[in-house]
Motif scaffolding. Structure first.
Motif, short mmCIF file in Angstrom:
data_model
loop_
_atom_site.label_atom_id
_atom_site.label_comp_id
_atom_site.label_asym_id
_atom_site.label_seq_id
_atom_site.Cartn_x
_atom_site.Cartn_y
_atom_site.Cartn_z
N THR A 54 32.97 1.05 -1.66
CA THR A 54 33.50 -0.06 -0.87
C THR A 54 34.39 0.42 0.28
O THR A 54 34.81 -0.37 1.09
N CYS A 63 34.45 7.27 -0.85
CA CYS A 63 35.90 7.50 -0.93
C CYS A 63 36.33 8.27 -2.17
O CYS A 63 37.33 8.96 -2.17
N GLU A 65 37.46 7.00 -4.83
CA GLU A 65 38.56 6.33 -5.52
C GLU A 65 38.30 4.87 -5.86
O GLU A 65 38.97 4.31 -6.72
ZN LIG Z 1 34.37 4.57 -3.04
#
Ligand SMILES: [Zn+2]
Length: 382
Positions: A54, A63, A65
């Protein structure tokens, strides 16, 4: 899996990132094709993670995370379906990838570049002919028919589609001919010519080349801490294959190879009750020096434990190189509930004595003589 965790392949990575982030339509079915050990499955995993992420970075990386990234790392992202060749169950019963999901996760966690040879070891059956059976295509189609959990894209990562049997391939073809909205297939193949031509022609293809010696050497230095000379030599032997490069590096370090040979020799001589040769063996071993001996004793203890696991039918839980496994398939019957603890205790107490500066060859000889007795006690009731 991020793209930056995968060595080299700058051009392929750029294409994949552009495909996902470029705003165009994603292909329904993508094939990453190229030789064994070129990192194709890892590239497929990074692509799927980027699609679900996202919050991708400006560098085109997932990302790492967000919730989806974390789920990808744990292999439990709900809209990612892994499909791979498996072996039939007991009595030839039908199986699907789901039946081997634990083994699959374990292999990828331990060795992300896993190849078919390694996979068979995790399946606990090195002589099997793994395949993707018709039941698997049925299972994929059933999973795709559920509404997506998060309205994210459903992605099927199929490893080695060349292993689809004909019925399974024809069922898969139906899914490719009438693509479902919100579904993407990413296939990775070592032998694309063996894929059913009607399936192959439906796939958008990206070629993933073997690693160059330069890329490989760089990776061995950066990621494996190899010195320049070892990295160059292992890269030259690797044929552009990541797993082969790791093995060549390990062999060069003399790590597993030499330790294994010394273990086999001790156990063979102990089994033959060849005390005289064991005396010579102890003197030879002493030349390894204190640190080398302690490392070897730790290795010998580990090998003994693995042989015991094999003896009680849990060998598939042990990660072992091919040569160790072949030896252990024969030797493990001598490591039983009657003697495994005793052997490990001898190895450990030798390590303590040697660490405490006792004379190594005497300690080793004393240990070897006790192991003779223990090995011959394998079948006696305790
Ligand atoms: Zn991510």
């Amino acid at each position: 899996m991020k793209f930056c965790d995968i060595p080299g392949h700058d051009e392929v990575k750029r294409r994949l990132k552009d495909m996902v982030l470029g705003g165009g339509r994603l292909p329904h079915a993508l094939l990453l094709e190229g030789p064994v050990g070129a990192g194709k499955l890892s590239l497929a995993r990074a692509t799927a993670q980027l699609i679900h992420c996202t919050n991708p970075g400006a560098d085109g990386e997932p990302c790492g995370e967000c919730r989806h990234c974390l789920q990808h790392r744990e292999f439990n992202q709900i809209d990612t379906i892994y499909s791979y060749p498996v072996v039939k169950g007991r009595g030839g019963s039908a199986t699907t990838s789901d039946d081997y999901a634990d083994e699959w996760r374990r292999m990828l966690a331990e060795q992300p570049w896993g190849d078919e040879e390694l996979w068979l070891r995790y399946l606990g059956n090195e002589n099997a002919q793994p395949a993707i059976f018709a039941e698997e295509s049925v299972s994929i189609s059933r999973k795709l028919s559920f509404t997506s959990h998060d309205a994210s894209k459903k992605i099927v990562i199929m490893w080695l589609p060349e292993r689809l049997n004909v019925t399974a391939a024809n069922k898969l073809l139906k899914l490719l001919e009438e693509p479902l909205e919100g579904v993407m297939f990413i296939l990775t193949s070592d032998h694309p010519r063996q894929i059913l031509p009607t399936v192959y022609s439906r796939l958008q293809r990206i070629e993933v080349p073997a690693y160059s010696e330069h890329e490989m050497a760089q990776w061995l230095m950066d990621a494996k801490g190899a010195d320049a000379e070892s990295a160059r030599s292992a890269a030259a032997l690797s044929g552009g294959n990541l797993i082969a490069a790791e093995r060549a590096l390990a062999a060069r370090d003399g790590s597993s190879g030499e330790m294994f040979t010394r273990y086999c020799e001790m156990m063979r001589l102990a089994y033959q009750r060849d005390v005289r040769s064991l005396k010579r063996w102890s003197t030879d071993m002493a030349s390894l020096g204190r640190e080398g001996l302690i490392r070897w004793l730790r290795y010998a203890s580990e090998m003994t434990r693995k042989n015991f696991c094999m003896n009680i039918g849990m060998g598939n839980l042990c990660a072992m190189p091919q040569d160790e496994r072949q030896f252990s398939q024969r030797f493990s019957r001598f490591v039983t509930v009657n003697n495994t603890e005793g052997i490990e205790r001898q190895l450990q107490s030798a390590a303590i004595d040697i660490a405490g500066n006792s004379q190594a060859k005497l300690v080793l000889f004393d240990m070897a003589v006790k192991i003779i007795m223990l090995i011959h006690r394998s079948q006696t009731a305790s």
